[in-house]
Design an enzyme around this catalytic site. Structure first.
Site, short mmCIF file in Angstrom:
data_model
loop_
_atom_site.label_atom_id
_atom_site.label_comp_id
_atom_site.label_asym_id
_atom_site.label_seq_id
_atom_site.Cartn_x
_atom_site.Cartn_y
_atom_site.Cartn_z
N VAL A 1 0.66 -1.42 0.00
CA VAL A 1 -0.23 -0.34 -0.10
C VAL A 1 1.02 1.48 -0.22
O VAL A 1 1.31 1.67 0.71
CB VAL A 1 -0.63 0.42 1.77
CG1 VAL A 1 -1.19 1.45 0.92
CG2 VAL A 1 -1.63 -1.44 1.13
N CYS B 1 11.14 -6.36 15.19
CA CYS B 1 11.58 -8.26 14.79
C CYS B 1 12.77 -8.13 14.15
O CYS B 1 13.11 -9.38 14.46
CB CYS B 1 10.67 -8.32 14.02
SG CYS B 1 8.82 -6.86 13.16
N CYS C 1 -3.06 19.10 16.03
CA CYS C 1 -3.06 18.01 14.81
C CYS C 1 -2.25 18.04 13.54
O CYS C 1 -3.47 18.84 13.30
CB CYS C 1 -3.50 16.75 15.61
SG CYS C 1 -2.80 14.90 14.54
ZN LIG Z 1 -4.70 13.99 15.59
#
Ligand SMILES: [Zn+2]
Length: 329
Positions: A92, A175, A232
């Site tokens: 993606v 990982c 934000c």
């Molecule tokens: Zn946000």
């Protein structure tokens, strides 16, 4: 959930991005629960080292080197034949995210990297779609259901004021360095899917809205209320930098001595490539989705969309030069 909730579930759809450890467990739970339409997207193929934690796959899948999305589709159909399931072998990226994720009620995180998670966040917030963040490393994992305009988003949670992601221990340890313990995977996938079922069955009042983190080794469990960042970038200022930015191919492969390259932006005819390699005396293993060949000490796997994963090195430059030599530009 009741009969009505079950009916809503059957009429709902979800897409799982990444079908490794958490993604495979989540897909299995969603299919068994009866979510009507499921899509599973993954860029990788099954290897023996995956079987310790990746619930949907078996030794046959690893022997055949089946793409995880294809193997998952096959297994999920066996679990529930009454729902629609499709596996998509793809990475993606900003260029294909609309095409691959549009039209689903919910997006679930099964990825292994923050580049893709921030891309999912920007897409979901921009489309006002819920998505569920989930991650695990070592014996530790966490999950948080994000509903745009209602809860905090991933950028509220993790991005520093100068725009860099700061995911704490989950990003520092990968990982590759510490591995992932099977039980934390099942636990985080279960917590993720519990929230998914509430959303998809229309029981949003039951969502706890908290970030849950667990460590199955120490026994430490936390449930934290997260508030939105009033400044934000994503959910307040609507700046979706990961959607508009140039895509970075996700070159590292979690937990393996491997690197992915994706520079050729067009499809490959695997039959032609296999013929060319065989003609040069190189032994080729091929299925409907990919071909594999060894050039010691390396092993290269090439997908129909032109991507390649090189095993035996984490250097993109090595992968690029082998790709140029054996596959062509
Ligand atoms: Zn946000």
């Amino acid at each position: 959930m009741g009969e009505e909730g079950q009916r809503k579930l059957l009429a709902s759809s979800a897409v799982i991005v990444g079908c490794g450890a958490i993604g495979a467990s989540a897909a299995q739970l969603l299919a068994r629960a009866g979510v009507g339409r499921l899509r599973v997207i993954d860029r990788d193929f099954v290897e023996p080292s995956n079987l310790q934690r990746q619930a949907l796959f078996d030794e046959n899948d690893a022997r055949e080197a089946l793409p995880k999305a294809a193997a998952a589709e096959r297994k999920l159909r066996l679990l529930n034949s009454e729902i629609e399931i499709d596996g998509v072998v793809s990475d993606v990226r900003p260029e294909n995210i609309h095409e691959t994720l549009s039209g689903f009620d919910l997006i679930l995180d099964g990825t292994d990297n923050f580049e893709t998670r921030f891309l999912l966040n920007d897409f979901a917030v921009g489309q006002a779609r819920p998505w569920i963040y989930a991650a695990a490393v070592g014996s530790y994992g966490l999950t948080f259901a994000i509903r745009p305009e209602i809860t905090a988003c991933l950028v509220c949670l993790l991005e520093t004021p100068d725009g860099r992601p700061d995911a704490g221990p989950i990003a520092d340890e990968t990982c590759d360095t510490v591995g992932v313990l099977g039980p934390i995977v099942s636990l985080i996938a279960s917590l993720e899917v519990a929230e998914a079922l509430k959303i998809l069955s229309g029981n949003t009042e039951a969502l706890h809205g908290r970030l849950l983190s667990c460590d199955v080794w120490s026994g430490r469990m936390q449930s934290i209320a997260m508030s939105r960042n009033p400044r934000c970038r994503a959910c307040v200022r609507h700046e979706y930098s990961y959607l508009t930015g140039e895509s970075q191919p996700h070159i590292t492969m979690c937990g393996r001595d491997s690197v992915q390259i994706h520079e050729r932006r067009r499809a490959l005819d695997l039959g032609v490539v296999a013929g060319k390699l065989s003609g040069a005396g190189i032994q080729v293993k091929k299925n409907d989705f990919l071909l594999k060949f060894a050039v010691p000490p390396y092993e290269m796997t090439v997908f129909g969309d032109g991507r390649a994963i090189l095993k035996g090195s984490t250097e993109p430059a090595v992968a690029r030069s082998l790709y140029a030599r054996y596959i062509g530009a």
